[in-house]
Write an enzyme that holds these catalytic residues in place. Structure first.
Site, PDB file in Angstrom:
ATOM      1  N   THR A 187       0.848  -1.187   0.000  1.00  0.00           N
ATOM      2  CA  THR A 187       0.000   0.000   0.000  1.00  0.00           C
ATOM      3  C   THR A 187       0.880   1.232   0.000  1.00  0.00           C
ATOM      4  OG1 THR A 187      -1.608   1.306   1.230  1.00  0.00           O
ATOM      5  CG2 THR A 187      -0.221  -0.140   2.538  1.00  0.00           C
ATOM      6  N   GLU A 332      -4.573  -2.869   4.890  1.00  0.00           N
ATOM      7  CA  GLU A 332      -4.141  -3.432   6.172  1.00  0.00           C
ATOM      8  C   GLU A 332      -5.237  -4.257   6.840  1.00  0.00           C
ATOM      9  OE1 GLU A 332      -3.548  -0.393   5.092  1.00  0.00           O
ATOM     10  OE2 GLU A 332      -1.624   0.393   5.789  1.00  0.00           O
TER      11      GLU A 332
HETATM   12  P1  AMP Z   1      -6.510   1.156   0.639  1.00  0.00           P
HETATM   13  O1  AMP Z   1      -5.543   0.607   1.618  1.00  0.00           O
HETATM   14  O2  AMP Z   1      -5.890   1.586  -0.635  1.00  0.00           O
HETATM   15  O3  AMP Z   1      -7.662   0.235   0.450  1.00  0.00           O
HETATM   16  O4  AMP Z   1      -7.095   2.500   1.253  1.00  0.00           O
HETATM   17  C1  AMP Z   1      -7.727   2.541   2.512  1.00  0.00           C
HETATM   18  C2  AMP Z   1      -8.164   3.951   2.799  1.00  0.00           C
HETATM   19  O5  AMP Z   1      -9.069   4.397   1.785  1.00  0.00           O
HETATM   20  C3  AMP Z   1      -8.899   4.149   4.083  1.00  0.00           C
HETATM   21  O6  AMP Z   1      -8.038   4.263   5.197  1.00  0.00           O
HETATM   22  C4  AMP Z   1      -9.664   5.435   3.813  1.00  0.00           C
HETATM   23  O7  AMP Z   1      -8.834   6.573   3.961  1.00  0.00           O
HETATM   24  C5  AMP Z   1     -10.018   5.277   2.348  1.00  0.00           C
HETATM   25  N1  AMP Z   1     -11.342   4.669   2.181  1.00  0.00           N
HETATM   26  C6  AMP Z   1     -11.650   3.386   1.914  1.00  0.00           C
HETATM   27  N2  AMP Z   1     -12.982   3.218   1.817  1.00  0.00           N
HETATM   28  C7  AMP Z   1     -13.544   4.417   2.048  1.00  0.00           C
HETATM   29  C8  AMP Z   1     -14.879   4.908   2.104  1.00  0.00           C
HETATM   30  N3  AMP Z   1     -15.947   4.136   1.879  1.00  0.00           N
HETATM   31  N4  AMP Z   1     -15.055   6.215   2.385  1.00  0.00           N
HETATM   32  C9  AMP Z   1     -13.998   7.040   2.616  1.00  0.00           C
HETATM   33  N5  AMP Z   1     -12.735   6.645   2.559  1.00  0.00           N
HETATM   34  C10 AMP Z   1     -12.489   5.351   2.286  1.00  0.00           C
END
Ligand code: AMP
Length: 542
Positions: A187, A332
């Site tokens: 990530t 994570e």
């Molecule tokens: P990733 O590890 O790339 O899946 O990103 C995770 C991050 O994406 C989270 O910690 C949030 O900051 C953001 N995120 C994921 N889902 C949402 C959602 N439904 N609404 C707002 N932010 C989100």
């Protein structure tokens, strides 16, 4: 001792064995890179995964070693999901949207032994091959007829179908320890270099059970599931495993993620459930609106990775009778953390109040413990008012990053998500802000620090700050704030051109704001929160 349950490890291969035995005839349909539609059954998937497991053994891949993939959603990627993890090696899904230097860094860091890639990514592989430290084996995920010319590539290049054909399907999945690593995903949603999250067989299986539940992603044998979320993004939110567990038909879109292609696939295969980031759904909704058409089979769509705008929820539900399931998760967290499924007493609420609930990221699925804490680390109440840092813990939450060179990220045994949230008395969490210094554009991360570092290389720049500004299409885009050197005549175009070739194209900020000075805190650090508050709506009002 009598009365105790059997000690059966929770293993990824058991999902495939189950699917082969109970859903052998269920279909898996894939739009291939070549453009045609491929279809086969779980029976074929299982047979070919066993052949592939033999082929991996033939390549000398030992248990625990990493096998990389640079691939779209498709049946061959699905075979790798099960053959690699099932045989005890670690499936490492690489994100092709990253800059080539980052991909090379990740391959070296993970020490991938073999890299499987879709033909789309051949130019990327050529660039990566000259940047990685030690030579590796590359496998083009295609057949002999479509193999690229070998002499153009200074690498050892194999053909996927030849590799499989050279082996029989007689392979017994090893009885691994359930805590053995199964897959790895990096990530860049953190500061510094991308970090690897290592999943285990146990965490993957427990996540699969929980994510399939009715109030989670709600999947069954009667579903036709289209994961638009890429298989290189946190296991496509677990859907490849869930589909095997419940025996759902799977439909893979390959590289064609535009509204028209998705719409045609949804209708042709009678998809009932789809999953993806809001940006993808914008394209689909635009296409459907232009055509003045309806969805004849799709009844639910999972929207996550970024906040789902209420206008999108309303359009899906009112115009197309497609229920929106807003979900939140992280790499994570394998990734599912919360899903916004109504409780019984919500059903009779007026539409606007229901939309207000659906704008929340939802309630924790069983297995995920969550809390919000204040600056002193004390837990805050679930009263819809208090906002604090969101922390989680559970059997599919990481305890550290692969390689372990960083200190443990945990605080008192809780994983700090970097999201800021409030929680209502019913347990529905709503993200209000982000404390981590990153930008999420169309569901993909952009490192503000990398952007700032590039800007500072320019001789006309005295200091640079990059922040996330809201954007109508991409949710967020980078905005660059620059203090010029006193004598510099630097302009926006020159500075933006400076980014060409230094970062991935889509990382380039959309605009530059030249300022006299940056606000500094007591310790001399730039007060990014203040800048975010000031410039958050820059792209909405510009
Ligand atoms: P990733 O590890 O790339 O899946 O990103 C995770 C991050 O994406 C989270 O910690 C949030 O900051 C953001 N995120 C994921 N889902 C949402 C959602 N439904 N609404 C707002 N932010 C989100």
């Amino acid at each position: 001792m009598y009365g105790l349950m059997m000690q059966q490890p929770l293993l990824v291969a058991s999902l495939l064995t189950h699917a082969e035995r109970h859903h052998a005839g269920q279909e898996i349909v894939s739009r291939r890179v070549e453009g045609d539609i491929h279809r086969y059954r779980y029976l074929d998937l299982a047979q070919r995964a066993r052949k592939l497991a033999n082929a991996l053994a033939g390549l000398g891949i030992a248990q625990g070693e990493r096998v990389g993939t640079l691939a779209w959603n498709g049946y061959r990627h699905m075979e790798l999901y099960f053959a690699v993890s099932g045989s005890g090696a670690v499936l490492h899904t690489l994100n092709p949207r990253l800059h080539v230097d980052q991909i090379a860094y990740i391959i070296d860091h993970a020490d991938d032994r073999v890299i499987f890639f879709d033909l789309t990514f051949l130019p990327l592989i050529e660039s990566v091959a000259s940047r990685i430290k030690s030579p590796r084996v590359f496998v083009a995920m295609t057949d002999r007829a479509n193999m690229p010319a070998m002499h153009d590539l200074p690498i050892m290049l194999l053909c996927y179908e030849d590799l499989i054909d050279g082996h029989n399907d007689d392979f017994a999945w090893p009885l691994l320890d359930e805590n053995h690593a199964s897959s790895l995903c990096y990530t860049s949603g953190t500061t510094g270099n991308p970090k690897g999250v290592l999943y285990s067989h146990r965490s993957t299986l427990l996540h699969t059970y929980a994510a399939a539940l009715p109030d989670s992603l709600n999947c069954s044998a009667r579903d036709v599931i289209l994961p638009v979320v890429p298989m290189f993004h946190v296991n496509a939110w677990g859907l490849p495993y869930i589909a095997c567990m419940v025996g759902a038909k799977l439909v893979f879109p390959g590289p064609a993620l535009d509204g028209k292609s998705l719409y045609e696939l949804i209708e042709a295969e009678q998809v009932t459930l789809s999953a993806g980031v809001p940006t993808v759904w914008q394209g689909l909704l635009r296409h459907a609106a232009e055509r003045g058409t309806t969805f004849t089979s799709m009844r639910r769509t999972i929207v996550g990775g970024a906040p789902c705008p209420t206008a999108m929820t309303a359009e899906f539900q009112e115009r197309y009778q497609v229920d929106v399931l807003h979900a939140w998760g992280m790499t994570e967290l394998s990734p599912v953390g919360t899903v916004c499924s109504f409780k019984g007493h919500h059903l009779s609420l007026p539409a606007q109040q229901r939309y207000a609930i659906q704008a929340r990221q939802g309630r924790a699925v069983f297995g995920i413990d969550m809390r919000i804490v204040g600056p002193d680390g004390k837990e805050l109440p679930w009263d819809s008012q208090a906002t604090g840092d969101l922390q989680v813990r559970g059997p599919w939450v990481t305890s550290g990053y692969f390689g372990g060179e960083d200190a443990s990220p945990l605080c008192d045994g809780w994983f700090p998500t970097g999201d800021v949230a409030k929680i209502d008395p019913d347990g529905f969490m709503q993200i209000t802000d982000r404390s981590k210094d990153v930008i999420k554009s169309g569901g993909e991360w952009i490192s503000s620090i990398d952007i700032e570092n590039v800007a500072c290389l320019h001789p006309g720049v005295a200091s640079a700050v990059c922040i996330a500004a809201r954007h109508p299409k991409w949710d967020e885009r980078p905005l660059l704030l620059i203090v010029k050197k006193p004598e510099s005549v630097l302009g926006t175009d020159e500075l933006l051109e400076f980014f060409d070739g230094r970062v991935a194209k889509w990382w380039k900020p959309d605009a530059v704001v030249f300022v006299e000075a940056l606000p500094l805190g007591a310790t001399g650090k730039v007060l990014k929160n203040q800048l975010r508050d000031q410039f958050r709506d820059y792209y909405l009002t510009a």
